[in-house]
Design a protein around this motif. Structure first.
Motif, PDB file in Angstrom:
ATOM      1  N   PRO A  23       0.831  -1.210   0.000  1.00  0.00           N
ATOM      2  CA  PRO A  23       0.000   0.000   0.000  1.00  0.00           C
ATOM      3  C   PRO A  23       0.865   1.259   0.000  1.00  0.00           C
ATOM      4  CG  PRO A  23      -0.729  -1.551   1.680  1.00  0.00           C
ATOM      5  CD  PRO A  23       0.580  -2.056   1.156  1.00  0.00           C
ATOM      6  N   VAL A  24       0.391   2.272  -0.711  1.00  0.00           N
ATOM      7  CA  VAL A  24       1.077   3.558  -0.782  1.00  0.00           C
ATOM      8  C   VAL A  24       0.102   4.624  -0.312  1.00  0.00           C
ATOM      9  CG1 VAL A  24       2.180   5.230  -2.313  1.00  0.00           C
ATOM     10  CG2 VAL A  24       2.461   2.787  -2.733  1.00  0.00           C
ATOM     11  N   GLU A  25       0.535   5.490   0.614  1.00  0.00           N
ATOM     12  CA  GLU A  25      -0.337   6.553   1.122  1.00  0.00           C
ATOM     13  C   GLU A  25       0.088   7.880   0.513  1.00  0.00           C
ATOM     14  OE1 GLU A  25      -2.008   8.388   5.306  1.00  0.00           O
ATOM     15  OE2 GLU A  25      -0.770   6.584   5.310  1.00  0.00           O
ATOM     16  N   ARG A  26      -0.881   8.578  -0.094  1.00  0.00           N
ATOM     17  CA  ARG A  26      -0.641   9.885  -0.703  1.00  0.00           C
ATOM     18  C   ARG A  26      -1.881  10.755  -0.508  1.00  0.00           C
ATOM     19  NH1 ARG A  26       4.061   8.444  -1.573  1.00  0.00           N
ATOM     20  NH2 ARG A  26       5.135   8.409  -3.548  1.00  0.00           N
ATOM     21  N   ASP A  27      -1.674  11.951  -0.044  1.00  0.00           N
ATOM     22  CA  ASP A  27      -2.759  12.951   0.077  1.00  0.00           C
ATOM     23  C   ASP A  27      -4.001  12.403   0.776  1.00  0.00           C
ATOM     24  OD1 ASP A  27      -1.143  14.790  -1.300  1.00  0.00           O
ATOM     25  OD2 ASP A  27      -1.889  14.086  -3.242  1.00  0.00           O
ATOM     26  N   GLY A  28      -3.821  11.648   1.831  1.00  0.00           N
ATOM     27  CA  GLY A  28      -4.942  11.129   2.600  1.00  0.00           C
ATOM     28  C   GLY A  28      -5.613   9.911   2.007  1.00  0.00           C
ATOM     29  N   ALA A  29      -5.075   9.378   0.928  1.00  0.00           N
ATOM     30  CA  ALA A  29      -5.634   8.184   0.304  1.00  0.00           C
ATOM     31  C   ALA A  29      -4.599   7.063   0.355  1.00  0.00           C
ATOM     32  CB  ALA A  29      -6.029   8.460  -1.139  1.00  0.00           C
ATOM     33  N   VAL A  30      -5.087   5.837   0.514  1.00  0.00           N
ATOM     34  CA  VAL A  30      -4.220   4.664   0.476  1.00  0.00           C
ATOM     35  C   VAL A  30      -4.508   3.946  -0.840  1.00  0.00           C
ATOM     36  CG1 VAL A  30      -3.625   2.478   1.565  1.00  0.00           C
ATOM     37  CG2 VAL A  30      -4.220   4.446   2.980  1.00  0.00           C
ATOM     38  N   ALA A  68      -6.037  -0.701  -9.194  1.00  0.00           N
ATOM     39  CA  ALA A  68      -5.700  -0.404  -7.801  1.00  0.00           C
ATOM     40  C   ALA A  68      -6.969  -0.133  -7.004  1.00  0.00           C
ATOM     41  CB  ALA A  68      -4.773   0.801  -7.721  1.00  0.00           C
ATOM     42  N   PHE A  69      -6.928  -0.528  -5.743  1.00  0.00           N
ATOM     43  CA  PHE A  69      -7.972  -0.158  -4.799  1.00  0.00           C
ATOM     44  C   PHE A  69      -7.531   1.152  -4.160  1.00  0.00           C
ATOM     45  CE2 PHE A  69      -8.473  -4.779  -4.971  1.00  0.00           C
ATOM     46  CZ  PHE A  69      -9.834  -4.866  -5.202  1.00  0.00           C
ATOM     47  N   VAL A  70      -8.440   2.116  -4.115  1.00  0.00           N
ATOM     48  CA  VAL A  70      -8.143   3.404  -3.499  1.00  0.00           C
ATOM     49  C   VAL A  70      -9.051   3.557  -2.290  1.00  0.00           C
ATOM     50  CG1 VAL A  70      -8.069   5.904  -3.814  1.00  0.00           C
ATOM     51  CG2 VAL A  70      -7.492   4.398  -5.723  1.00  0.00           C
ATOM     52  N   VAL A  71      -8.440   3.691  -1.113  1.00  0.00           N
ATOM     53  CA  VAL A  71      -9.174   3.852   0.139  1.00  0.00           C
ATOM     54  C   VAL A  71      -9.057   5.315   0.549  1.00  0.00           C
ATOM     55  CG1 VAL A  71      -9.412   3.068   2.518  1.00  0.00           C
ATOM     56  CG2 VAL A  71      -8.533   1.489   0.777  1.00  0.00           C
ATOM     57  N   ARG A  72     -10.209   5.991   0.605  1.00  0.00           N
ATOM     58  CA  ARG A  72     -10.216   7.405   0.972  1.00  0.00           C
ATOM     59  C   ARG A  72     -11.495   7.706   1.750  1.00  0.00           C
ATOM     60  NH1 ARG A  72      -9.514  10.475  -3.938  1.00  0.00           N
ATOM     61  NH2 ARG A  72      -7.295  10.359  -3.511  1.00  0.00           N
ATOM     62  N   GLY A  73     -11.325   8.287   2.911  1.00  0.00           N
ATOM     63  CA  GLY A  73     -12.482   8.698   3.702  1.00  0.00           C
ATOM     64  C   GLY A  73     -13.429   7.573   4.053  1.00  0.00           C
ATOM     65  N   GLY A  74     -12.935   6.398   4.321  1.00  0.00           N
ATOM     66  CA  GLY A  74     -13.791   5.285   4.719  1.00  0.00           C
ATOM     67  C   GLY A  74     -14.444   4.547   3.569  1.00  0.00           C
ATOM     68  N   SER A  75     -14.206   4.949   2.324  1.00  0.00           N
ATOM     69  CA  SER A  75     -14.781   4.223   1.186  1.00  0.00           C
ATOM     70  C   SER A  75     -13.661   3.693   0.296  1.00  0.00           C
ATOM     71  CB  SER A  75     -15.720   5.128   0.377  1.00  0.00           C
ATOM     72  OG  SER A  75     -14.984   6.177  -0.218  1.00  0.00           O
ATOM     73  N   VAL A  76     -13.974   2.605  -0.397  1.00  0.00           N
ATOM     74  CA  VAL A  76     -13.006   1.952  -1.272  1.00  0.00           C
ATOM     75  C   VAL A  76     -13.541   1.995  -2.695  1.00  0.00           C
ATOM     76  CG1 VAL A  76     -11.796  -0.203  -1.790  1.00  0.00           C
ATOM     77  CG2 VAL A  76     -12.304   0.398   0.587  1.00  0.00           C
ATOM     78  N   THR A  77     -12.691   2.416  -3.622  1.00  0.00           N
ATOM     79  CA  THR A  77     -13.061   2.410  -5.035  1.00  0.00           C
ATOM     80  C   THR A  77     -12.011   1.622  -5.815  1.00  0.00           C
ATOM     81  OG1 THR A  77     -11.930   4.520  -5.391  1.00  0.00           O
ATOM     82  CG2 THR A  77     -14.289   4.617  -4.975  1.00  0.00           C
ATOM     83  N   TRP A  78     -12.437   1.050  -6.927  1.00  0.00           N
ATOM     84  CA  TRP A  78     -11.555   0.300  -7.813  1.00  0.00           C
ATOM     85  C   TRP A  78     -11.233   1.171  -9.023  1.00  0.00           C
ATOM     86  CZ3 TRP A  78      -8.269  -3.451  -8.324  1.00  0.00           C
ATOM     87  CH2 TRP A  78      -7.970  -3.960  -9.585  1.00  0.00           C
ATOM     88  N   VAL A  79      -9.960   1.329  -9.325  1.00  0.00           N
ATOM     89  CA  VAL A  79      -9.515   2.089 -10.490  1.00  0.00           C
ATOM     90  C   VAL A  79      -8.791   1.106 -11.414  1.00  0.00           C
ATOM     91  CG1 VAL A  79      -8.126   4.013 -11.312  1.00  0.00           C
ATOM     92  CG2 VAL A  79      -9.235   4.158  -9.077  1.00  0.00           C
ATOM     93  N   PRO A  80      -9.417   0.753 -12.557  1.00  0.00           N
ATOM     94  CA  PRO A  80      -8.786  -0.236 -13.435  1.00  0.00           C
ATOM     95  C   PRO A  80      -7.555   0.337 -14.146  1.00  0.00           C
ATOM     96  CG  PRO A  80     -10.799   0.586 -14.424  1.00  0.00           C
ATOM     97  CD  PRO A  80     -10.715   1.185 -13.048  1.00  0.00           C
ATOM     98  N   ALA A  81      -6.582  -0.529 -14.392  1.00  0.00           N
ATOM     99  CA  ALA A  81      -5.403  -0.143 -15.179  1.00  0.00           C
ATOM    100  C   ALA A  81      -5.783  -0.218 -16.654  1.00  0.00           C
ATOM    101  CB  ALA A  81      -4.245  -1.085 -14.889  1.00  0.00           C
ATOM    102  N   ILE A  82      -5.249   0.685 -17.437  1.00  0.00           N
ATOM    103  CA  ILE A  82      -5.524   0.696 -18.869  1.00  0.00           C
ATOM    104  C   ILE A  82      -4.280   0.179 -19.580  1.00  0.00           C
ATOM    105  CG2 ILE A  82      -6.048   2.141 -20.860  1.00  0.00           C
ATOM    106  CD1 ILE A  82      -7.494   4.026 -18.929  1.00  0.00           C
ATOM    107  N   ASP A  83      -4.441  -0.915 -20.316  1.00  0.00           N
ATOM    108  CA  ASP A  83      -3.346  -1.514 -21.059  1.00  0.00           C
ATOM    109  C   ASP A  83      -3.340  -0.901 -22.459  1.00  0.00           C
ATOM    110  OD1 ASP A  83      -1.443  -3.064 -22.282  1.00  0.00           O
ATOM    111  OD2 ASP A  83      -2.274  -4.975 -21.597  1.00  0.00           O
TER     112      ASP A  83
END
Length: 108
Positions: A23-30, A68-83
């Protein structure tokens, strides 16, 4: 390397660490990177009573980024990679197919 040692190495390789990055933490998001992983292996041996004992094994792994899964403010979102390579290949195949279809229609 003996078959048992190879199997233990493969077991260590095929773990959640291969699929999920650190996990990488940046600007309040994991951000937790994830990959799609395919793999397999096999082996065998034959003990004919003669030396050397014949045995062998192998395995392979194919991995590519999935997103990547992005965890921010108690919610989790999925951001797909674009090949981009896969998108470019799909576009090229589509253009060639359409060109062939149009060429056939023009001859008719």
């Amino acid at each position: 390397m003996k078959l048992g040692q190879l199997a233990a190495s493969a077991q260590d390789l095929f773990s959640a660490k291969l699929v999920y990055g650190e996990p990488v933490e940046r600007d309040g998001a994991v951000v937790i990177p994830a990959a799609t992983v395919f793999g397999g292996g096999g082996g065998g041996g034959g003990d004919t009573g003669a030396l050397p004992v014949r045995e062998g094994a192998g395995f392979g792994v194919f991995a590519r980024p999935a997103g990547a899964f992005v965890v921010r403010g108690g919610s989790v979102t999925w951001v797909p990679a674009i090949d981009v390579t896969r998108l470019g290949l799909a576009a090229a195949v589509t253009v060639v197919a359409l060109a062939k279809i149009l060429a056939r229609r023009a001859r008719s």
